[in-house]
Design a protein around this motif. Structure first.
Motif, PDB file in Angstrom:
ATOM      1  N   VAL A   1      61.146 -38.321 -25.831  1.00  0.00           N
ATOM      2  CA  VAL A   1      62.084 -39.175 -26.610  1.00  0.00           C
ATOM      3  C   VAL A   1      62.972 -39.912 -25.632  1.00  0.00           C
ATOM      4  N   THR A   2      63.217 -41.125 -25.990  1.00  0.00           N
ATOM      5  CA  THR A   2      64.162 -41.910 -25.197  1.00  0.00           C
ATOM      6  C   THR A   2      65.567 -41.606 -25.732  1.00  0.00           C
ATOM      7  N   LYS A   3      66.576 -42.120 -25.062  1.00  0.00           N
ATOM      8  CA  LYS A   3      67.968 -41.879 -25.466  1.00  0.00           C
ATOM      9  C   LYS A   3      68.229 -42.566 -26.790  1.00  0.00           C
TER      10      LYS A   3
ATOM     11  N   PRO B   1      48.135 -42.081 -18.465  1.00  0.00           N
ATOM     12  CA  PRO B   1      48.490 -43.192 -19.321  1.00  0.00           C
ATOM     13  C   PRO B   1      48.271 -42.817 -20.779  1.00  0.00           C
ATOM     14  N   MET B   2      48.849 -43.603 -21.674  1.00  0.00           N
ATOM     15  CA  MET B   2      48.693 -43.360 -23.099  1.00  0.00           C
ATOM     16  C   MET B   2      47.226 -43.459 -23.484  1.00  0.00           C
ATOM     17  N   ALA B   3      46.505 -44.349 -22.761  1.00  0.00           N
ATOM     18  CA  ALA B   3      45.105 -44.613 -23.113  1.00  0.00           C
ATOM     19  C   ALA B   3      44.211 -43.420 -22.839  1.00  0.00           C
TER      20      ALA B   3
ATOM     21  N   LEU C   1      65.704 -44.769 -32.026  1.00  0.00           N
ATOM     22  CA  LEU C   1      64.947 -44.171 -30.924  1.00  0.00           C
ATOM     23  C   LEU C   1      63.817 -45.142 -30.585  1.00  0.00           C
ATOM     24  N   GLU C   2      63.676 -45.455 -29.278  1.00  0.00           N
ATOM     25  CA  GLU C   2      62.637 -46.420 -28.926  1.00  0.00           C
ATOM     26  C   GLU C   2      61.260 -45.750 -28.883  1.00  0.00           C
ATOM     27  N   ASN C   3      61.146 -44.696 -28.069  1.00  0.00           N
ATOM     28  CA  ASN C   3      59.867 -43.995 -27.914  1.00  0.00           C
ATOM     29  C   ASN C   3      60.085 -42.523 -28.154  1.00  0.00           C
ATOM     30  N   GLY C   4      58.975 -41.891 -28.328  1.00  0.00           N
ATOM     31  CA  GLY C   4      59.058 -40.453 -28.512  1.00  0.00           C
ATOM     32  C   GLY C   4      57.972 -40.016 -29.464  1.00  0.00           C
TER      33      GLY C   4
HETATM   34  C1  LIG Z   1      57.717 -46.975 -24.555  1.00  0.00           C
HETATM   35  O1  LIG Z   1      56.260 -47.098 -24.574  1.00  0.00           O
HETATM   36  C2  LIG Z   1      55.820 -48.340 -24.252  1.00  0.00           C
HETATM   37  C3  LIG Z   1      54.327 -48.352 -24.433  1.00  0.00           C
HETATM   38  O2  LIG Z   1      53.759 -47.146 -24.198  1.00  0.00           O
HETATM   39  C4  LIG Z   1      56.207 -48.690 -22.881  1.00  0.00           C
HETATM   40  O3  LIG Z   1      55.786 -49.901 -22.582  1.00  0.00           O
HETATM   41  C5  LIG Z   1      57.711 -48.586 -22.717  1.00  0.00           C
HETATM   42  O4  LIG Z   1      58.122 -48.818 -21.426  1.00  0.00           O
HETATM   43  C6  LIG Z   1      58.196 -47.271 -23.166  1.00  0.00           C
HETATM   44  N1  LIG Z   1      59.699 -47.242 -23.157  1.00  0.00           N
HETATM   45  C7  LIG Z   1      60.422 -46.292 -22.590  1.00  0.00           C
HETATM   46  C8  LIG Z   1      61.915 -46.421 -22.708  1.00  0.00           C
HETATM   47  O5  LIG Z   1      59.874 -45.363 -22.020  1.00  0.00           O
END
Ligand SMILES: *[C@@H]1O[C@H](CO)[C@@H](O)[C@H](O)[C@H]1NC(C)=O
Ligand SMILES: *[C@@H]1O[C@H](CO)[C@@H](O)[C@H](O)[C@H]1NC(C)=O
Ligand SMILES: *[C@@H]1O[C@H](CO)[C@@H](O)[C@H](O)[C@H]1NC(C)=O
Ligand SMILES: *[C@@H]1O[C@H](CO)[C@@H](O)[C@H](O)[C@H]1NC(C)=O
Ligand SMILES: *[C@@H]1O[C@H](CO)[C@@H](O)[C@H](O)[C@H]1NC(C)=O
Ligand SMILES: *[C@@H]1O[C@H](CO)[C@@H](O)[C@H](O)[C@H]1NC(C)=O
Ligand SMILES: *[C@@H]1O[C@H](CO)[C@@H](O)[C@H](O)[C@H]1NC(C)=O
Ligand SMILES: *[C@@H]1O[C@H](CO)[C@@H](O)[C@H](O)[C@H]1NC(C)=O
Length: 816
Positions: free
Chosen positions: A143-145, A109-111, A167-170
């Motif tokens: 990275v997300t799409k 997890p991120m934590a 970009l949402e995440n990455g």
């Molecule tokens: C992006 O990160 C958040 C929190 O870490 C998470 O809730 C979310 O599902 C992630 N989005 C994608 C597209 O992975």
């Protein structure tokens, strides 16, 4: 982050190991060994955190959250197996790998990110050794799409566009690549940057139109966005006009008449242009391609294409000039004219109309002179260099006409020379000098000149008539007509000499015995312009007006006047022969004398007697008293009135018979036996009547009677005789007026006879009266000799000799 974790660790050490040092018998641990390592884990994936290469005797894992100082225990193993702390649940699926102190985290997890510290104690032969393993764990997010956001999906050319790669995440750092897809599917990198998701197109051009995508990448992965269309709005550009068929001149486009001409307009634009066509500023068509089938000359003009971008509401326009070519009507026209004072020839060729101008060319073609040109050409040729019967052809060609049109002209020279003649108008008022030289091309030039060379009048082509007021000053003058033809170097000429008439007669004095015809002759010797002889009689009358009396015989130069049945009384006198032309006149007199024949001799009745008692027939005999000429006799009788009756008038003499000159006797028959007759005989010499013989009554053959009767008759007879003589004289003098009466009394036999005519030996010649003006020449105007002759009258007082009153001898015969 790393530094912060490290910074905290020194403080934690003391706190963490205090319990261990109090409970366990630890030999001199010596120096603590510190070891640091870094591990990346990807969120959701597994990671292993190592704590030394071998299993320590005692170890304890602590976790320090980023941003804090606190170390909290996760798991420990004091020799009795690992003991997970509550905290471990927050760090994902955390387990201790058996036979080691390494941590395994599933589904990171991120934590779980933070500093993991493994404090490990090794109990070695050299003594216990304490190790501090610091493991820095990063939890990476892939990275997300990505997706693209544009500030303006349809920018206008020249403006700026900003594209953002969303970009949402990455986990950073993130690398961005901008790509444009070509038509063929090839991708071109447009821009590349780290951590900057913006693509700044500061001034878009139409080439920027296309599909775009961005690629985002980090340590973990790489993702591409969907394609997105960038539509650059532009235009319209300046239109391009294509003319089919293509033909350009210095003045623009050209087309041949009746062709199909297509005008195609193209102007780059987005969205595509709307096209409108204009002809001479009026709208004619909407659409890119304007086609004119069978274009006509009236379609010449300016064609404009207007292109419009309806989105931008912008427009642009281009105008071309289209000229429709058409040939001139008909064919060229040729003309040949003399120039430079008739020494050179100008060959004109003209073919007007048509666009562009027709081109012309003279053949035979001579390089360098004016043999070629457009519309109108003139070629000069030296006249005498041109051969007779030369043909010149002018050929005309035109771009809009396949075949060549031509015209031609032939030059030729008339043969011979000019011909001259002169004539006068009516009444000789004007003199016309005519000169002609027909034929030729171009025509010959003619002009008149005096014999001294001065030009008279104007010059004319083919024929030239010089009109002069008639004047005697022209008599004897020559006029020259010059003729010049272009093809000849020399001039040709003809000459006229004007001459007043000159009259000649063979005999100016004619004498003739009366009764015969006489011919007067007149000869016209010089004379130009030609005129005719006119004859006037002795009374200055025009002889043409008296056709029975006068006969004219005309030959080339002669004109003879015949005076018929000449009479001594009326036909003697001066006759005039006259001729007048425009340069003078002449007249000459011819004297005619008509002579009488001499008186025949007196006669004597030698015997007059009834040949029977019946008194019906009388025998007459006579004799001339003297010698003399005579041509016959006639016998007359008179019946005396009855003496008883009252006498009203004298009984007439009755002519009984005409006799030959040989006769000397005659018998009168068929008398009334009861009547009383007297007789007389007269001799005649042609027309000259002699004196009547004495009047005699016939005697009874043996019988002697009637003296009283005869006596009574004598008185009546004297009066009757005088009356008869007067009647004769009247008839003789007026025989022209009363020819029937004349013939009744005298008979016709003498009128046709011709006698010898005496000609005087001298000739009278009438010379031209050169100083007389025209118009004054009529003989009736000139003071000619007056020929008024005395007219015969009824009274015998003025009678001419030979016709004086006759003495009457009355002889009363009494037969014994
Ligand atoms: C992006 O990160 C958040 C929190 O870490 C998470 O809730 C979310 O599902 C992630 N989005 C994608 C597209 O992975
Ligand atoms: C894009 O470029 C223009 C011109 O260089 C500049 O003025 C503008 O601020 C830039 N925009 C961004 C978002 O970088
Ligand atoms: C646009 O693209 C065309 C061909 O793709 C090229 O010939 C032209 O030079 C480009 N124009 C500009 C302004 O880059
Ligand atoms: C159009 O303009 C041209 C050039 O000015 C002119 O020759 C032509 O006659 C015009 N046509 C019409 C129909 O007005
Ligand atoms: C023209 O030609 C005529 C004769 O050929 C000549 O007499 C005349 O002088 C010329 N005139 C001029 C003006 O040369
Ligand atoms: C010139 O040619 C024409 C036509 O053949 C002919 O009639 C004419 O007589 C010729 N002239 C001379 C001067 O020969
Ligand atoms: C005119 O008369 C003359 C002489 O008599 C004669 O020679 C001539 O032939 C006559 N001419 C005519 C035309 O009769
Ligand atoms: C003829 O007669 C006339 C009168 O009858 C007379 O006068 C005349 O003298 C006579 N002539 C002669 C020659 O006898």
């Amino acid at each position: 982050m790393v530094h912060r974790v490290l910074g905290v660790s020194d403080i934690c050490l003391t706190v963490l190991f205090l319990p261990f040092l109090q409970g366990v018998d630890i030999l001199d641990p010596g120096e603590v060994v510190y070891s640091e390592s870094r591990t990346n884990g990807v969120v959701g994936h597994a990671v292993i955190l190592e704590c030394g290469p071998t299993l320590p005797d005692v170890y304890i894992w602590g976790f320090t959250e980023p941003g804090t100082d606190t170390i909290r225990a996760v798991v420990y193993n004091f020799g009795k197996g690992p003991k997970l702390q509550k905290l471990a649940k927050d760090l994902g699926d955390l387990t201790v790998i058996s036979n080691s102190a390494s941590l395994s985290i599933e589904k990171l997890p991120m934590a779980a990110e933070g500093v993991y510290t493994c404090q490990a104690l090794y109990d070695t032969t050299e003594g216990a050794r304490l190790y501090y393993y610091y493991v820095y764990l990063r939890v990476l997010v892939p990275v997300t799409k990505p997706y693209i956001l544009m500030s303006d999906p349809s920018p206008v050319e020249g403006t700026s566009v900003i594209m953002r790669c969303g970009l949402e995440n990455g986990t950073g750092p993130i690398h961005y690549i901008w790509e444009q897809e070509s038509r063929e599917g090839q991708f071109t990198t447009m821009d590349e940057s780290n951590d900057n998701n913006l693509f700044n197109l500061t001034e878009v051009i139409r080439n920027h139109t296309g599909w775009y995508r961005c690629i985002a990448s980090n340590q973990v992965n790489e993702q591409r966005s969907d394609r997105i269309w960038l539509d650059i709005i532009f235009g319209p550009d300046l239109p391009q006009i294509n003319v089919t068929p293509f033909s350009v001149t210095e003045r623009g486009y050209s087309a041949l008449e009746r062709e199909t001409v297509s005008l195609l307009c193209q102007a780059s634009s987005n969205p595509p242009s709307q096209y409108v066509w204009f002809y001479n500023n009026s709208q004619v068509y909407t659409g890119p391609q304007f086609t004119i089938t069978k274009i006509l000359r009236m379609h010449t003009g300016h064609y404009a294409c207007l292109a419009q971008n309806n989105y931008l509401n912008t427009r642009s326009k281009k105008t071309i000039t289209l000229t429709v070519y058409y040939p001139p009507d008909g064919a060229p026209s040729c003309s040949i004219l003399p120039v430079n004072n008739y020494s050179d020839l100008a060959l004109h060729c003209s073919w007007e109309g048509g666009v562009p101008a027709a081109s012309l060319r003279w053949s035979p073609y001579v390089f360098g002179d004016e043999s070629e040109g457009f519309t109108n050409i003139t070629k000069i040729q030296t006249g005498p260099d041109i051969a007779n019967n030369s043909l010149f052809i002018c050929q005309g060609s035109h771009v809009a006409q396949n075949e060549i049109s031509s015209c031609s002209a032939r030059t030729w020279m008339p043969s011979g020379e000019p011909k001259c003649s002169a004539y006068a108008t009516r009444n000789n008022e004007y003199l016309m000098l005519s000169c002609s030289w027909e034929g030729g091309f171009p025509r010959a030039l003619l002009w008149w000149a005096s014999s001294l060379g001065d030009m008279q009048g104007t010059s004319e082509q083919n024929a030239n008539i010089l009109v002069l007021r008639s004047s005697t000053t022209y008599s004897g003058k020559a006029f020259v007509c010059h003729g010049k033809h272009l093809l000849a170097k020399e001039t040709k000429q003809c000459v006229l000499k004007l001459e007043a008439p000159v009259l000649v007669t063979q005999r100016s004095m004619m004498s003739v015995y009366e009764g015969s015809d006489v011919q007067l002759t007149c000869i016209l010797s010089k004379n130009y312009p030609v005129t005719e002889i006119t004859w006037y009689n002795n009374l200055k009358q025009h002889v043409d007006n008296i056709p029975m009396k006068y006969i004219l015989d005309r030959a080339a130069a002669w004109t003879n006047l015949t005076v018929r049945e000449t009479d001594s009384e009326t036909d003697s006198g001066e006759y005039w022969c006259s001729a007048t032309n425009a340069v003078g006149g002449a007249e000459i007199p011819v004297m005619l004398m008509v002579k009488r024949y001499p008186m025949p001799p007196n006669l004597t009745i030698s015997r007059i007697i009834y040949n029977s008692r019946h008194r019906t027939d009388v025998d007459l005999e006579w004799l001339p008293q003297t010698d003399g000429d005579f041509t016959g006799f006639f016998i007359e009788r008179q019946r005396l009135p009855d003496p008883v009756k009252k006498r009203s008038s004298d009984p007439p003499w009755q002519k009984l018979v005409d006799l030959d000159p040989d006769a000397r006797s005659y018998q009168v028959n068929s008398l009334d036996p009861t009547g009383t007759y007297v007789f007389r005989i007269t001799a005649i010499n042609h027309r000259t009547i002699g004196n009547p013989s004495e009047i005699k009554s016939p005697a009874d053959p043996p019988f002697n009677a009637y003296p009283a009767v005869i006596g009574a008759a004598i008185g009546g007879m004297i009066i009757a005789t005088i009356a008869t003589v007067l009647l004769f004289m009247f008839v003789v003098r007026n025989r022209n007026n009363n020819p029937r009466l004349h013939d009744l009394i005298f008979g016709r036999q003498n009128s046709q006879s011709r006698e010898n005519i005496n000609f005087p030996e001298d000739e009278v010649v009438g010379r031209g009266e050169g100083d007389r003006g025209p118009g004054e020449s009529s003989p009736s105007d000139s003071p000619g000799p007056s020929m008024a002759l005395p007219r015969p009258t009824a009274t015998p007082t003025n009678l001419p000799p030979g016709e004086e009153p006759v003495n009457v001898t009355i002889t009363v015969m009494a037969s014994s």
